[in-house]
Motif scaffolding. Structure first.
Motif, mmCIF file in Angstrom:
data_model
loop_
_atom_site.group_PDB
_atom_site.id
_atom_site.type_symbol
_atom_site.label_atom_id
_atom_site.label_comp_id
_atom_site.label_asym_id
_atom_site.label_seq_id
_atom_site.Cartn_x
_atom_site.Cartn_y
_atom_site.Cartn_z
ATOM 1 N N ALA A 19 0.690 -1.117 0.042
ATOM 2 C CA ALA A 19 -0.055 -0.072 -0.057
ATOM 3 C C ALA A 19 0.812 1.392 -0.076
ATOM 4 O O ALA A 19 0.430 2.370 -0.577
ATOM 5 C CB ALA A 19 -0.834 -0.152 1.163
ATOM 6 N N GLU A 57 -5.787 6.662 -10.940
ATOM 7 C CA GLU A 57 -6.394 5.433 -10.737
ATOM 8 C C GLU A 57 -6.139 4.226 -11.683
ATOM 9 O O GLU A 57 -5.801 3.100 -11.232
ATOM 10 C CB GLU A 57 -7.905 5.538 -10.901
ATOM 11 C CG GLU A 57 -8.622 4.278 -10.333
ATOM 12 C CD GLU A 57 -10.078 4.666 -10.203
ATOM 13 O OE1 GLU A 57 -10.980 3.523 -10.571
ATOM 14 O OE2 GLU A 57 -10.268 5.643 -9.667
ATOM 15 N N VAL A 60 -2.677 2.694 -10.483
ATOM 16 C CA VAL A 60 -2.825 1.966 -9.249
ATOM 17 C C VAL A 60 -3.681 0.518 -9.643
ATOM 18 O O VAL A 60 -3.414 -0.632 -8.997
ATOM 19 C CB VAL A 60 -3.664 2.682 -8.299
ATOM 20 C CG1 VAL A 60 -4.272 1.798 -7.055
ATOM 21 C CG2 VAL A 60 -3.210 3.914 -7.927
ATOM 22 N N GLY A 75 -12.671 1.845 -7.316
ATOM 23 C CA GLY A 75 -12.199 3.020 -7.365
ATOM 24 C C GLY A 75 -13.223 4.176 -8.000
ATOM 25 O O GLY A 75 -14.282 3.768 -8.406
ATOM 26 N N TRP A 89 -9.678 -3.631 -2.615
ATOM 27 C CA TRP A 89 -8.925 -2.593 -2.590
ATOM 28 C C TRP A 89 -9.763 -1.288 -2.934
ATOM 29 O O TRP A 89 -10.592 -1.448 -3.829
ATOM 30 C CB TRP A 89 -7.661 -2.533 -3.397
ATOM 31 C CG TRP A 89 -6.741 -3.466 -2.841
ATOM 32 C CD1 TRP A 89 -6.713 -4.712 -3.250
ATOM 33 C CD2 TRP A 89 -5.701 -3.182 -1.874
ATOM 34 N NE1 TRP A 89 -5.533 -5.241 -2.637
ATOM 35 C CE2 TRP A 89 -4.789 -4.321 -1.833
ATOM 36 C CE3 TRP A 89 -5.024 -2.150 -1.200
ATOM 37 C CZ2 TRP A 89 -3.706 -4.478 -1.111
ATOM 38 C CZ3 TRP A 89 -3.912 -2.277 -0.273
ATOM 39 C CH2 TRP A 89 -3.558 -3.551 -0.335
ATOM 40 N N ILE A 91 -9.971 2.928 -3.711
ATOM 41 C CA ILE A 91 -9.180 4.022 -4.186
ATOM 42 C C ILE A 91 -9.891 5.246 -4.320
ATOM 43 O O ILE A 91 -10.930 5.191 -5.059
ATOM 44 C CB ILE A 91 -8.501 3.624 -5.576
ATOM 45 C CG1 ILE A 91 -7.900 2.163 -5.770
ATOM 46 C CG2 ILE A 91 -7.471 4.540 -6.074
ATOM 47 C CD1 ILE A 91 -7.763 1.667 -7.096
ATOM 48 N N LEU A 111 -6.167 5.107 -0.453
ATOM 49 C CA LEU A 111 -6.148 3.870 -0.533
ATOM 50 C C LEU A 111 -6.583 3.076 0.691
ATOM 51 O O LEU A 111 -5.865 3.192 1.671
ATOM 52 C CB LEU A 111 -4.806 3.503 -0.858
ATOM 53 C CG LEU A 111 -4.668 1.629 -1.424
ATOM 54 C CD1 LEU A 111 -5.271 1.430 -2.804
ATOM 55 C CD2 LEU A 111 -3.135 1.530 -1.660
ATOM 56 N N TYR A 215 -14.762 5.842 -0.777
ATOM 57 C CA TYR A 215 -13.552 5.687 -1.141
ATOM 58 C C TYR A 215 -13.129 7.141 -0.453
ATOM 59 O O TYR A 215 -11.783 7.117 -0.556
ATOM 60 C CB TYR A 215 -13.096 5.671 -2.664
ATOM 61 C CG TYR A 215 -14.368 6.554 -3.591
ATOM 62 C CD1 TYR A 215 -14.367 7.792 -3.523
ATOM 63 C CD2 TYR A 215 -15.184 5.847 -4.321
ATOM 64 C CE1 TYR A 215 -15.242 8.551 -4.296
ATOM 65 C CE2 TYR A 215 -16.151 6.505 -5.126
ATOM 66 C CZ TYR A 215 -16.242 7.871 -5.111
ATOM 67 O OH TYR A 215 -17.133 8.520 -5.869
#
Length: 265
Positions: A19, A57, A60, A75, A89, A91, A111, A215
């Motif tokens: 991370a 993004e 990532v 995301g 995950w 974002i 994150l 997020y």
């Protein structure tokens, strides 16, 4: 035979290491766009989206796809992939796009790593000022690798209070906004993730925020809780993917209780 608890700690440490590496990559990418020529569009809610949001993004997601192909990814710009995955995950590539567009350096990168919808790891990256805040369940919180904790403040009348999205709170809850403007020893109007990061580091005692998305608040939640703080919705309920986007962060349970009383009249 390996101790299961040790194995879980090792796995969490490894995830946190990834991370932080992702935050470094995202920060480098964001700085490449910051205060440059940006293509800007407006989403249906009239919030701006830039090449930087999408570009960060995408980088990532590429990293996560390479290292964690079995994990879901949620995301802001590209939606939810792997919604049924146990590990996800989450974002926010540029938290504070309006700040970013106006050349203001307090935009962030967020994150989080969720297990069964609950964050166990969070990162708040501040690309323009080279700060990275981390939080992991059972491992504490850090700023650039140095341990941080929330303040010990228990009294609202002696606290440093940040009011995020004050224009929206004033528009939708004018009576509450008036109460907020007469609360705390010192108060500041602000936006985005940095006030919550300052709370985790012990500089700010309470933050009220409004109209957020998962997020925006779930990565921050992991950092605030790991630093010893309390973060819930305005009713004191735990935050999750379905929360309504109204949040309170506080340094201590006592101060959090006072904030709840203030918000709910």
């Amino acid at each position: 035979m390996q101790n299961p608890r040790t194995s879980q700690t090792d796995e969490s440490t490894d995830l946190l290491s990834h991370a932080v590496k992702i935050a470094d990559l995202a920060s480098e990418a964001a700085r490449g766009y910051f205060r440059g020529a940006l293509g800007v569009e407006f989403k249906s809610d009239e919030s701006p989206v830039t090449q930087a949001d999408r570009g960060v993004e995408a980088q990532v997601r590429a990293y996560l796809g390479q290292h964690f192909p079995d994990h879901g990814v949620f995301g802001e710009e590209h939606g939810f992939e792997g919604r049924d995955c146990r590990e996800v995950w989450i974002i926010d590539p540029i938290d504070g796009t309006r700040s970013f567009l106006s050349g203001h350096p307090l935009f962030g990168f967020l994150l989080g790593h969720l297990v069964d919808g609950k964050p166990d790891i969070g990162v708040i990256g501040m690309p323009a000022i080279n700060e990275v805040f981390t939080g992991a369940a059972g491992q504490g919180a850090t700023l650039n690798g140095r341990e941080i904790t929330t303040s010990a403040q228990t009294r609202l009348d002696q606290s440093i209070l940040f009011v995020n999205e004050g224009d929206k709170i004033y528009r939708d809850h004018p009576t509450l906004f008036d109460r907020l403007m007469h609360s705390g020893q010192t108060r500041r109007l602000a936006y985005d993730c940095y006030p919550h990061a300052l709370l985790a580091a012990g500089h700010v005692d309470a933050v009220i925020d409004y109209d957020l998305q998962p997020y925006d608040y779930l990565p921050v939640l992991a950092v605030v809780e790991a630093a010893g703080g309390v973060m819930t919705d305005w009713q004191g309920r735990p935050l999750d993917l379905s929360s309504d986007g109204r949040v309170i962060s506080a340094a201590t349970p006592e101060l959090h209780g006072e904030m709840l009383d203030l918000v709910n009249g």
